[in-house]
Design a protein around this motif. Structure first.
Motif, PDB file in Angstrom:
ATOM      1  N   LEU A  26       0.928  -1.292   0.131  1.00 23.19           N
ATOM      2  CA  LEU A  26      -0.004   0.034  -0.143  1.00 23.19           C
ATOM      3  C   LEU A  26       0.831   1.240  -0.079  1.00 23.19           C
ATOM      4  O   LEU A  26       0.640   2.314  -0.583  1.00 23.19           O
ATOM      5  CB  LEU A  26      -0.886   0.095   1.132  1.00 23.19           C
ATOM      6  CG  LEU A  26      -2.051  -0.936   1.045  1.00 23.19           C
ATOM      7  CD1 LEU A  26      -2.732  -0.970   2.257  1.00 23.19           C
ATOM      8  CD2 LEU A  26      -2.976  -0.748  -0.050  1.00 23.19           C
ATOM      9  N   PHE A  27       1.923   1.257   0.598  1.00 23.88           N
ATOM     10  CA  PHE A  27       2.959   2.692   0.898  1.00 23.88           C
ATOM     11  C   PHE A  27       3.456   2.795  -0.766  1.00 23.88           C
ATOM     12  O   PHE A  27       3.654   3.726  -1.204  1.00 23.88           O
ATOM     13  CB  PHE A  27       4.007   2.326   2.032  1.00 23.88           C
ATOM     14  CG  PHE A  27       3.580   2.780   3.091  1.00 23.88           C
ATOM     15  CD1 PHE A  27       2.779   2.357   3.990  1.00 23.88           C
ATOM     16  CD2 PHE A  27       4.552   3.929   3.438  1.00 23.88           C
ATOM     17  CE1 PHE A  27       2.489   2.959   5.126  1.00 23.88           C
ATOM     18  CE2 PHE A  27       4.119   4.670   4.801  1.00 23.88           C
ATOM     19  CZ  PHE A  27       3.244   4.036   5.419  1.00 23.88           C
ATOM     20  N   GLY A  28       3.741   1.683  -1.443  1.00 28.12           N
ATOM     21  CA  GLY A  28       4.249   1.482  -2.417  1.00 28.12           C
ATOM     22  C   GLY A  28       3.321   2.017  -3.674  1.00 28.12           C
ATOM     23  O   GLY A  28       3.631   2.987  -4.501  1.00 28.12           O
ATOM     24  N   VAL A  29       2.084   1.967  -3.357  1.00 31.11           N
ATOM     25  CA  VAL A  29       0.940   2.333  -4.211  1.00 31.11           C
ATOM     26  C   VAL A  29       0.542   3.662  -4.234  1.00 31.11           C
ATOM     27  O   VAL A  29       0.342   4.755  -4.818  1.00 31.11           O
ATOM     28  CB  VAL A  29      -0.201   1.409  -4.234  1.00 31.11           C
ATOM     29  CG1 VAL A  29      -1.354   1.754  -5.186  1.00 31.11           C
ATOM     30  CG2 VAL A  29       0.254   0.123  -4.594  1.00 31.11           C
ATOM     31  N   THR A  37       9.649  17.327   2.248  1.00 34.32           N
ATOM     32  CA  THR A  37      10.560  16.219   2.133  1.00 34.32           C
ATOM     33  C   THR A  37      10.666  15.506   0.702  1.00 34.32           C
ATOM     34  O   THR A  37      11.859  14.936   0.683  1.00 34.32           O
ATOM     35  CB  THR A  37       9.770  14.790   2.859  1.00 34.32           C
ATOM     36  OG1 THR A  37       8.338  14.842   2.284  1.00 34.32           O
ATOM     37  CG2 THR A  37       9.513  14.842   4.465  1.00 34.32           C
ATOM     38  N   ASP A  38      10.239  15.952  -0.357  1.00 30.73           N
ATOM     39  CA  ASP A  38      10.425  15.856  -1.517  1.00 30.73           C
ATOM     40  C   ASP A  38      11.543  16.522  -2.132  1.00 30.73           C
ATOM     41  O   ASP A  38      11.518  17.733  -2.124  1.00 30.73           O
ATOM     42  CB  ASP A  38       9.208  15.761  -2.590  1.00 30.73           C
ATOM     43  CG  ASP A  38       9.477  15.498  -3.617  1.00 30.73           C
ATOM     44  OD1 ASP A  38       9.315  14.012  -4.046  1.00 30.73           O
ATOM     45  OD2 ASP A  38      10.151  15.908  -4.822  1.00 30.73           O
ATOM     46  N   SER A  39      12.697  15.946  -2.799  1.00 28.51           N
ATOM     47  CA  SER A  39      13.860  16.539  -3.222  1.00 28.51           C
ATOM     48  C   SER A  39      13.266  17.614  -4.324  1.00 28.51           C
ATOM     49  O   SER A  39      14.134  18.647  -4.318  1.00 28.51           O
ATOM     50  CB  SER A  39      14.812  15.577  -3.698  1.00 28.51           C
ATOM     51  OG  SER A  39      15.984  16.444  -4.313  1.00 28.51           O
TER      52      SER A  39
ATOM     53  N   MET C 303      16.477   9.589  -2.356  1.00 30.66           N
ATOM     54  CA  MET C 303      14.982   9.460  -2.529  1.00 30.66           C
ATOM     55  C   MET C 303      14.506   7.938  -2.560  1.00 30.66           C
ATOM     56  O   MET C 303      14.013   7.556  -3.476  1.00 30.66           O
ATOM     57  CB  MET C 303      14.638  10.102  -3.894  1.00 30.66           C
ATOM     58  CG  MET C 303      14.680  11.621  -3.935  1.00 30.66           C
ATOM     59  SD  MET C 303      13.628  12.624  -3.133  1.00 30.66           S
ATOM     60  CE  MET C 303      11.900  12.255  -4.192  1.00 30.66           C
ATOM     61  N   LEU C 304      14.691   7.284  -1.584  1.00 26.87           N
ATOM     62  CA  LEU C 304      14.640   5.950  -1.167  1.00 26.87           C
ATOM     63  C   LEU C 304      12.901   5.513  -1.304  1.00 26.87           C
ATOM     64  O   LEU C 304      12.653   4.445  -1.293  1.00 26.87           O
ATOM     65  CB  LEU C 304      15.243   5.588   0.040  1.00 26.87           C
ATOM     66  CG  LEU C 304      15.201   3.930   0.368  1.00 26.87           C
ATOM     67  CD1 LEU C 304      15.918   3.178  -0.770  1.00 26.87           C
ATOM     68  CD2 LEU C 304      15.942   3.629   1.513  1.00 26.87           C
ATOM     69  N   THR C 305      12.284   6.731  -0.800  1.00 26.44           N
ATOM     70  CA  THR C 305      10.595   6.610  -0.645  1.00 26.44           C
ATOM     71  C   THR C 305      10.677   5.699   0.424  1.00 26.44           C
ATOM     72  O   THR C 305      11.126   4.746   0.765  1.00 26.44           O
ATOM     73  CB  THR C 305       9.802   5.786  -1.821  1.00 26.44           C
ATOM     74  OG1 THR C 305      10.054   4.590  -1.727  1.00 26.44           O
ATOM     75  CG2 THR C 305      10.132   6.548  -3.080  1.00 26.44           C
ATOM     76  N   GLY C 308      10.546   1.917  -0.531  1.00 33.52           N
ATOM     77  CA  GLY C 308      11.835   1.270  -0.205  1.00 33.52           C
ATOM     78  C   GLY C 308      12.409   1.272   0.871  1.00 33.52           C
ATOM     79  O   GLY C 308      13.063   0.193   1.296  1.00 33.52           O
ATOM     80  N   SER C 309      12.280   2.196   1.993  1.00 37.80           N
ATOM     81  CA  SER C 309      12.890   2.034   3.183  1.00 37.80           C
ATOM     82  C   SER C 309      12.195   0.947   4.118  1.00 37.80           C
ATOM     83  O   SER C 309      12.787   0.198   4.640  1.00 37.80           O
ATOM     84  CB  SER C 309      12.515   3.386   4.084  1.00 37.80           C
ATOM     85  OG  SER C 309      12.614   4.691   3.197  1.00 37.80           O
ATOM     86  N   MET C 310      10.906   0.865   4.015  1.00 31.47           N
ATOM     87  CA  MET C 310      10.282  -0.311   4.620  1.00 31.47           C
ATOM     88  C   MET C 310      10.786  -1.784   4.004  1.00 31.47           C
ATOM     89  O   MET C 310      10.750  -2.673   4.639  1.00 31.47           O
ATOM     90  CB  MET C 310       8.777  -0.284   4.475  1.00 31.47           C
ATOM     91  CG  MET C 310       8.133   0.763   5.211  1.00 31.47           C
ATOM     92  SD  MET C 310       6.356   1.624   4.784  1.00 31.47           S
ATOM     93  CE  MET C 310       5.542   0.150   5.335  1.00 31.47           C
ATOM     94  N   ILE C 311      11.062  -1.847   2.669  1.00 34.38           N
ATOM     95  CA  ILE C 311      11.512  -3.087   2.222  1.00 34.38           C
ATOM     96  C   ILE C 311      12.897  -3.301   2.794  1.00 34.38           C
ATOM     97  O   ILE C 311      13.224  -4.467   3.407  1.00 34.38           O
ATOM     98  CB  ILE C 311      11.500  -3.090   0.610  1.00 34.38           C
ATOM     99  CG1 ILE C 311      10.208  -3.018   0.049  1.00 34.38           C
ATOM    100  CG2 ILE C 311      12.359  -4.157   0.087  1.00 34.38           C
ATOM    101  CD1 ILE C 311      10.074  -2.826  -1.292  1.00 34.38           C
ATOM    102  N   VAL C 312      13.639  -2.166   2.841  1.00 30.98           N
ATOM    103  CA  VAL C 312      15.154  -2.537   3.582  1.00 30.98           C
ATOM    104  C   VAL C 312      14.991  -2.682   5.017  1.00 30.98           C
ATOM    105  O   VAL C 312      15.442  -3.928   5.374  1.00 30.98           O
ATOM    106  CB  VAL C 312      15.893  -1.083   3.112  1.00 30.98           C
ATOM    107  CG1 VAL C 312      17.066  -1.188   4.101  1.00 30.98           C
ATOM    108  CG2 VAL C 312      16.205  -0.836   1.973  1.00 30.98           C
TER     109      VAL C 312
END
Lengths: 462, 462, 462
Positions: A26-29, A37-39, C303-305, C308-312
């Motif tokens: 869900l976070f991915g989507v 926070t966005d670069s 910009m790992l998002t 991505g952070s949660m997967i790591v």
């Protein structure tokens, strides 16, 4: 000591892995960085004439408060519940687990309801604070069922409670325009009455079989004081964490500071007064001294004045000690509500008090007192959309809605948690870590002592 | 175990309620929000061309430091004193009570003396820090009498000590123009010598009857280390909390950081050196390692340099360990000063050292070294009103005044505290929680062990 | 219990005093305030048209993060290691000593290598954070040798490790332009493999003689949880403490927050899954739940998002628990690596994972995703000096260099530490405070119990 039903070998991993994988997907989507926070968004040039300086990034306004709130959630709540003599691992450890889950799930639920921008949830430090707030509500409910639930039950409770919390919060803050920065209603009242209803449904008539473990020992009370003091110290940060920048944050922190100080004095006074021999009771000190923070949760951002804050805190401490002393036994005997941590006294009644104080304070707000700052605290009143009395009415209505949502939600979730597959502990081994944890032996000197004794006995018996 | 005189059933509630009600009334009459906390004043438009941006609100400059100071007061002081084996509830709990009272009372006393504007006391985050500072002084004195006083005695002591603290602070900071941002003099020297004089007056010739409880056990020393480490970590915030914005806050924090680091090494070295078998003594580590923070309290904001700070810290650690090892026993035997926590070694001597270092550093301040920043640190020197040597003299004079005020105040307050109605514990049950607290039983496994043993004995005796 | 070789009466004082005096002299010669801490430089007027406002002082951007890092170093690492039943004084106490030394020495070593301006080392809050970071690396190595080394050995180890850390950091950050804000490589990988090699060289074939003390008891596990929870809560501050102002700090904190939350769920799941009876293991909870912070150390600012952070974090938790369960016993048996705290599982493998994630994330960085913020995260890519793939390659190379430096350094330092003069404890009394500390007796109630028992026995025997 562990039978099949409470064995977590498969139940807990399956629950944790499935939940976390769902969260990740869900976070991915749907989740993206917000403007701060966005670069790319943070560093836009060109036609944006109001490019923000680094020091205007919301991080610098809120991150210190966020960390204080974070400490309250993980150290404060976690250690406050270590007062039980053989439930310290579970208190800190389950607190840790359900908080880590809840803050992720809350990010999504709160985001769906009031953080969507173009179908995406935008997150930053404010959403992190809100997620921690929602988590706090779950942990309050945990306090009511402490010692009587499995970690899987707690995770299931968290799934539903977070969802319902977000709905209630959405109705109050977004639909009704209620003000509740420190969450007297949304966090404390909701969490307390939800948990009380859950523990009512999970009523155990034979809980007295575990009675000898449902109490503290000397060191466990000291560990619990770590939790108490951290909650007490950082409550000003909690109540001010998501108020508007500038004077509202400043004022809220200060109001809460004085409310807590006054509450502490009334708590000590009441604790000695209600004891037959004048001795202070650690349960009161650990809990009732915090009621001043709960009760300043709604009105803290308003022009309550330190004077008003102290009155509120003073009353909260009195109510809370009286609750522990006289009301809790009645709730257990008559209403069959087994409230392990007494959340009704720390979060329930003081939360209701805070909501009422908020409603009254809102209803007397004037442009004369607030000046141009009125729009920061009561934007709908400042814009002329509603008058102060109406705002006060909305605040009162919000309390009723919160109580209704919490009780109804707790009722349903309580019945769900009764399903045997969730692995609740039997009545005989509640309040006991060893059912869910590998528990190490005791101090070596005691082993040595036992060895010496045994030897002596053998000699004697020979 | 409790006789009539130490029974707090009525004494403590009456004291708490009367004090809190007086506080509330006085706050209602004289305390108002300051410019940065008041909704109207903060958001004024119109002819005020210098409308402050939100990020210029003093909250963002000082609130993180305030919270660090707050942790030092409630966790730091509170847990530092839990080293006693059976006095943990009282250490944390009475610390909590008298701190919650003192910060309110200090707001009023400091406000009357140097915060009045048009008859009203204006409060915000800076006054909150100052109130916590004053509270720290009371807690230092508490350390000297720890284990030998009732909570009512402590509250009475706080009433007088806060008042006298505010007078001394007013004389130094407002009349003489002394610089003492981290309070080597106003907080540490004052609190220590005040407490030492009180404990001198309260001298108990038969205190050895409680001697077996006036020591630590393994776990109580670990709890005390929580206090120590928090004090150590946050001392940079303490010393810099109310210095001017910008470089003075930054510099003070850094100077203190290096002073403490150097102090820690000299403390460990001295502790091993002064032990007959080279073993480290927890009393030294828990206390003397902090002396570097005390000693950097006055000169921390000045251009002391990290080099100078480290020398100061290094010396403070040495002095403090020597004090614990050799001076404290002499003070007790010869001068009849029973200093439970050794505040003379942690706050007294290092405070005096800090005052002297401050006087010397001030007397060599030049425009050449400080540039335009001179007005932030020594406004009277920068304005040409006085020269640096004169400032140094004022600093030295301030130390003498502080010592005099503390000793005289402690003398008078000590005699007041001797009144029997305040419920001091008898010599036989000092350093014991159970006189003022409901103390729970011990670990269940011990009960089980006792049960097993008893059974065995019965078998044997049969 | 103490023989000549382990007696610290002279060894420790000589080491502490010589080291501190050298530090003070070097600070006096080469260290000066930087632009934001120096009174003159901070307040320059005149032709400097860009005079900084107070709120632009780096103090306000970084000091709250610094204090969080500071808590991690002194409370986090210190208490995490108190899990051993009779080594709490040493865990917190030696942690305190070597950290206080290391932060001073690191200021110099890091300053010599990348902080020199005109022959002087300029220091401020950023250098304080860097010094704490370097200290963290030493404390990780301490975890590997915990219980088996004297304080003098630890100080000697710190001298060399800090130096080598600074060299490795210089090669990575200054020469190669590697990005590693949270130190997955420079801090965690380096500290872990350095410590593992040291403990390999110090291998004790007869360590099983102390085996009964190399485990926890109930309360020691609770003390350790204080360390765990503080590390967990403040890791977002750790990873973001020295990233660029604005969005990078904000983003890094948030990425780390979600990485840790995901890691906690996978840790609980794996802990129950790998236990034969489904019971949670405190070792896993105390350590593996933190692996998500380690693994987000390099890519956290990118910009790992959150996705991505949660997967790591999720993967880090799994790897770490598996390491504790299956790899550590193999390392001990086959490779003779006695890793007391399992730093390979908490810092080693998750550090390597973090480095790899960082390399991959860097290699896919585009202007499209980062916008103008690219120059804050990858200045060399933004300037066109190198492309993203090249940056990714540099990141991977940096991991290899770090591993090589750590293993080689640990090898040499391990042999140095074997010199008998440093006073290592004998195999029979490892993991025992009483060899280096005055240890108090136990609770009085036990003494009383023993007294009662003894009396009974005497009666019986008569």
């Amino acid at each position: 000591m562990t039978d099949t039903s409470t064995n977590m070998r498969l139940k807990l991993p399956i629950t944790c892995f499935i939940l976390e994988i769902i969260l990740i997907i869900l976070f991915g989507v749907v989740v993206v960085y917000d403007h701060d926070t966005d670069s790319k968004l943070s560093n836009e040039h060109g036609n944006d004439s109001h490019k923000h300086a680094d020091y205007e990034n919301d991080f610098y306004y809120r991150y210190p408060s966020f960390q204080d709130v974070h400490v309250m959630i993980f150290i404060g709540f976690g250690f406050l519940m270590t007062f039980l003599q053989r439930y310290g691992f579970s208190s800190v450890g389950f607190n840790f687990l359900i908080a880590a889950f809840s803050l992720q799930w809350a990010t999504l639920m709160q985001g769906f309801l009031h953080g969507l921008h173009g179908g995406k949830i935008h997150i930053g430090v404010e959403s992190m604070i809100n997620a921690d707030f929602c988590t706090g509500s779950v942990l309050i409910s945990f306090g009511a069922v402490l010692g009587k639930t499995s970690p899987v039950q707690l995770l299931v409770m968290a799934i539903f409670e977070v969802t319902l919390f977000a709905v209630n919060e959405f109705i109050l803050l977004s639909i009704l325009g209620t003000r509740d920065a420190g969450g007297s209603m949304t966090i404390h009242t909701f969490g307390a009455y939800f948990g009380l209803m859950v523990t009512r449904i999970l009523y155990r008539p034979n809980l007295d079989k575990s009675k000898h473990k449902n109490c503290s020992v000397y060191h466990s009370d000291l560990f619990a004081m770590i939790g108490t003091i951290y909650l007490w110290m950082f409550w000003p940060s909690f109540n001010s964490a998501i108020t508007e920048h500038g004077d509202p944050q400043h004022r809220t922190a200060m109001n809460t500071y004085y409310s807590l100080a006054a509450c502490t004095l009334s708590t000590y006074g009441m604790s000695a007064l209600t004891a037959h021999d004048g001795k202070l009771d650690m349960v009161h000190i650990q809990n009732a001294a915090l009621a001043g923070g709960v009760a300043a949760g709604t009105a803290g951002e308003m022009m309550l004045t330190p004077f008003g804050s102290m009155i509120v805190g003073f009353l909260a401490g009195i109510i809370s000690v009286l609750g522990y002393k006289y009301l809790s036994p009645i709730l257990e005997e008559k209403l069959r509500i087994q409230d392990t941590c007494g959340v009704h006294n720390l979060h329930g009644m003081p939360g209701v008090l805070g909501a009422i104080v908020g409603a009254v304070t809102a209803s007397v707000a004037t442009k004369d007192v607030y000046g141009h700052g009125l729009e920061k605290v009561f934007p709908d009143v400042a814009s002329g959309e509603r008058n102060a009395n109406y705002q006060g009415g909305i605040q009162a209505l919000s309390l009723a809605i919160t109580l209704g949502m919490a009780l109804l939600g707790g009722l349903i979730v309580g019945f769900i948690l009764k399903l045997p597959m969730f692995g609740a502990p039997p009545d005989t081994i509640c309040f006991e870590d060893s059912i869910y944890w590998e528990v190490p032996g005791e101090e070596h000197h005691e082993e040595q002592m036992t060895a010496v004794m045994t030897e002596e006995f053998e000699k004697l018996n020979a």
